[in-house]
Write a protein that holds these residues in place. Structure first.
Motif, PDB file in Angstrom:
ATOM      1  N   THR A  31      36.706  -2.067  71.098  1.00  0.00           N
ATOM      2  CA  THR A  31      37.247  -1.473  70.036  1.00  0.00           C
ATOM      3  C   THR A  31      37.670  -2.692  68.951  1.00  0.00           C
ATOM      4  O   THR A  31      37.685  -3.651  69.048  1.00  0.00           O
ATOM      5  N   LEU A  32      37.491  -2.178  67.696  1.00  0.00           N
ATOM      6  CA  LEU A  32      37.866  -2.850  66.506  1.00  0.00           C
ATOM      7  C   LEU A  32      39.240  -2.132  65.959  1.00  0.00           C
ATOM      8  O   LEU A  32      39.030  -1.146  65.609  1.00  0.00           O
ATOM      9  N   LEU A  33      40.334  -2.966  65.821  1.00  0.00           N
ATOM     10  CA  LEU A  33      41.552  -2.438  65.484  1.00  0.00           C
ATOM     11  C   LEU A  33      41.984  -3.240  64.007  1.00  0.00           C
ATOM     12  O   LEU A  33      41.273  -4.309  63.894  1.00  0.00           O
ATOM     13  N   GLY A  34      42.919  -2.509  63.372  1.00  0.00           N
ATOM     14  CA  GLY A  34      43.513  -3.472  62.342  1.00  0.00           C
ATOM     15  C   GLY A  34      44.121  -2.350  61.366  1.00  0.00           C
ATOM     16  O   GLY A  34      43.683  -1.051  61.371  1.00  0.00           O
ATOM     17  N   LYS A  35      44.909  -2.935  60.212  1.00  0.00           N
ATOM     18  CA  LYS A  35      45.447  -1.872  59.339  1.00  0.00           C
ATOM     19  C   LYS A  35      44.493  -1.630  58.473  1.00  0.00           C
ATOM     20  O   LYS A  35      43.256  -2.224  58.387  1.00  0.00           O
ATOM     21  N   ASN A  36      44.625  -0.580  57.599  1.00  0.00           N
ATOM     22  CA  ASN A  36      43.733  -0.377  56.672  1.00  0.00           C
ATOM     23  C   ASN A  36      43.398  -1.271  55.555  1.00  0.00           C
ATOM     24  O   ASN A  36      44.048  -2.154  55.333  1.00  0.00           O
ATOM     25  N   GLY A  37      42.067  -1.352  55.321  1.00  0.00           N
ATOM     26  CA  GLY A  37      41.742  -2.413  54.133  1.00  0.00           C
ATOM     27  C   GLY A  37      41.301  -3.700  55.033  1.00  0.00           C
ATOM     28  O   GLY A  37      41.022  -4.621  54.030  1.00  0.00           O
ATOM     29  N   MET A  38      41.266  -3.785  56.235  1.00  0.00           N
ATOM     30  CA  MET A  38      41.340  -5.310  56.824  1.00  0.00           C
ATOM     31  C   MET A  38      39.652  -5.639  56.986  1.00  0.00           C
ATOM     32  O   MET A  38      39.450  -6.590  57.261  1.00  0.00           O
ATOM     33  N   LYS A  40      37.197  -3.406  58.852  1.00  0.00           N
ATOM     34  CA  LYS A  40      36.670  -2.698  59.920  1.00  0.00           C
ATOM     35  C   LYS A  40      35.280  -2.153  59.582  1.00  0.00           C
ATOM     36  O   LYS A  40      34.400  -2.338  60.134  1.00  0.00           O
ATOM     37  N   THR A  41      35.456  -0.982  58.515  1.00  0.00           N
ATOM     38  CA  THR A  41      34.341  -0.494  58.149  1.00  0.00           C
ATOM     39  C   THR A  41      33.062  -1.303  57.521  1.00  0.00           C
ATOM     40  O   THR A  41      31.952  -1.162  57.848  1.00  0.00           O
ATOM     41  N   THR A  42      33.722  -2.298  56.840  1.00  0.00           N
ATOM     42  CA  THR A  42      32.829  -3.490  56.094  1.00  0.00           C
ATOM     43  C   THR A  42      32.014  -4.164  57.361  1.00  0.00           C
ATOM     44  O   THR A  42      30.812  -4.496  56.885  1.00  0.00           O
ATOM     45  N   ILE A 184      36.427   2.346  66.348  1.00  0.00           N
ATOM     46  CA  ILE A 184      37.527   1.764  65.434  1.00  0.00           C
ATOM     47  C   ILE A 184      38.327   3.008  65.410  1.00  0.00           C
ATOM     48  O   ILE A 184      37.895   4.265  65.039  1.00  0.00           O
ATOM     49  N   ASP A 185      39.552   2.829  65.821  1.00  0.00           N
ATOM     50  CA  ASP A 185      40.588   3.866  65.938  1.00  0.00           C
ATOM     51  C   ASP A 185      41.939   3.240  65.693  1.00  0.00           C
ATOM     52  O   ASP A 185      41.970   2.240  65.764  1.00  0.00           O
ATOM     53  N   LYS A 186      42.967   4.091  65.507  1.00  0.00           N
ATOM     54  CA  LYS A 186      44.432   3.688  65.342  1.00  0.00           C
ATOM     55  C   LYS A 186      45.030   4.161  66.444  1.00  0.00           C
ATOM     56  O   LYS A 186      46.151   3.886  66.733  1.00  0.00           O
ATOM     57  N   SER A 187      44.547   5.016  67.286  1.00  0.00           N
ATOM     58  CA  SER A 187      45.358   5.582  68.584  1.00  0.00           C
ATOM     59  C   SER A 187      45.354   4.738  70.012  1.00  0.00           C
ATOM     60  O   SER A 187      44.454   4.431  70.500  1.00  0.00           O
TER      61      SER A 187
END
Ligand SMILES: Nc1ncnc2c1ncn2[C@@H]1O[C@H](COP(=O)(O)OP(=O)(O)O)[C@@H](O)[C@H]1O
Ligand SMILES: [Mg+2]
Length: 228
Positions: A31-38, A40-42, A184-187
């Protein structure tokens, strides 16, 4: 399966990834975790050659793939379920599935077995589907490219708990079939259950890496980076 080694990447003048290094083991769920804008998508966009990679190397199954065009990476068996799903609104479920399929209907039965709802809605147009159905369709579409490596960017975002559970269940079944998966997820709870290894990205760098047992601990350093 995948290795990022000191990867730096930018969008025009703004650098987003800084010496980012991590690995995805074959057959694992990472997994790749992290707050928004950190970033991950990049990170995923950089794998597909869609940002300016200004340093470091990316390896896919041992081959350096710096500068390899996007379609070539897809052809090597990497499939992406993109953030925001991006199903074709004016195509039916069936047409959406077949639009990107690698070998015609090969694998279609498995997708319908994984998500029976898609079989029921075969003839419905993309724009008439619920968020959950669109997400299942996006995953189904990726699977019909017969990937060896599946990447999901925020696949459960904005979905009702029952639909989320269905998606996590499907990913578990895919893992049991030995598909390599990067999520990539927040759960955190389902990720701890499904995932083998976790990476927290903070401001374009890996801030923490560890196994599920540690991430599951409410006092872990990982949680601090995620501000939980
Ligand atoms: N196309 C783009 N052009 C310029 N900056 C971008 C672009 N896409 C994302 N960014 C910036 O890159 C940073 C990381 O974004 P992103 O990778 O989307 O984060 P995450 O997926 O972790 O939420 C953010 O600061 C965002 O504003
Ligand atoms: Mg993102």
């Amino acid at each position: 399966m995948l290795q990022f080694r000191d990867v730096c990447a930018s969008y025009e003048d703004s650098q987003i990834l800084f010496d980012l290094s991590f690995e995805v083991e074959e057959g694992s769920v990472t997994t790749l975790l992290g707050k928004n804008g950190m970033g991950k998508t990049t990170t995923i966009r950089t794998l597909f050659g869609l940002t300016d990679r200004i340093g470091g190397d990316i390896y896919l199954e041992g081959d350096r793939i710096n500068g390899v065009p996007t379609h070539e990476i897809a052809k090597r068996g990497v499939a992406l379920v993109p953030e925001g799903r991006q199903v074709f609104p004016t195509l039916t479920v069936m047409e959406n599935l077949l639009a990107t399929a690698r070998n015609g209907c090969d694998g279609l039965e498995e997708v319908f077995d994984l998500f029976p709802r898609l079989a029921e809605r075969k003839g419905s147009f993309g724009n008439l589907l619920s968020g959950g159905e669109q997400q299942m369709l996006a995953i189904g579409r990726a699977l019909l490219t017969q990937p060896r490596f599946l990447i999901l960017d925020e696949a459960t975002e904005g979905l009702a708990p029952a639909v989320r559970r269905e998606i996590w269940g499907a990913l578990k079944r895919l893992k049991d079939r030995n598909l390599t998966i990067l999520v990539i997820d927040k759960s955190l709870k389902p990720l701890c259950k499904l995932g083998d290894r976790h990476h927290v990205i903070r401001k374009g760098e890996i801030a923490w890496t560890g196994p599920s047992e540690v991430l599951a601990d409410a006092d872990s350093e990982a949680r601090r980076h995620l501000s939980l």
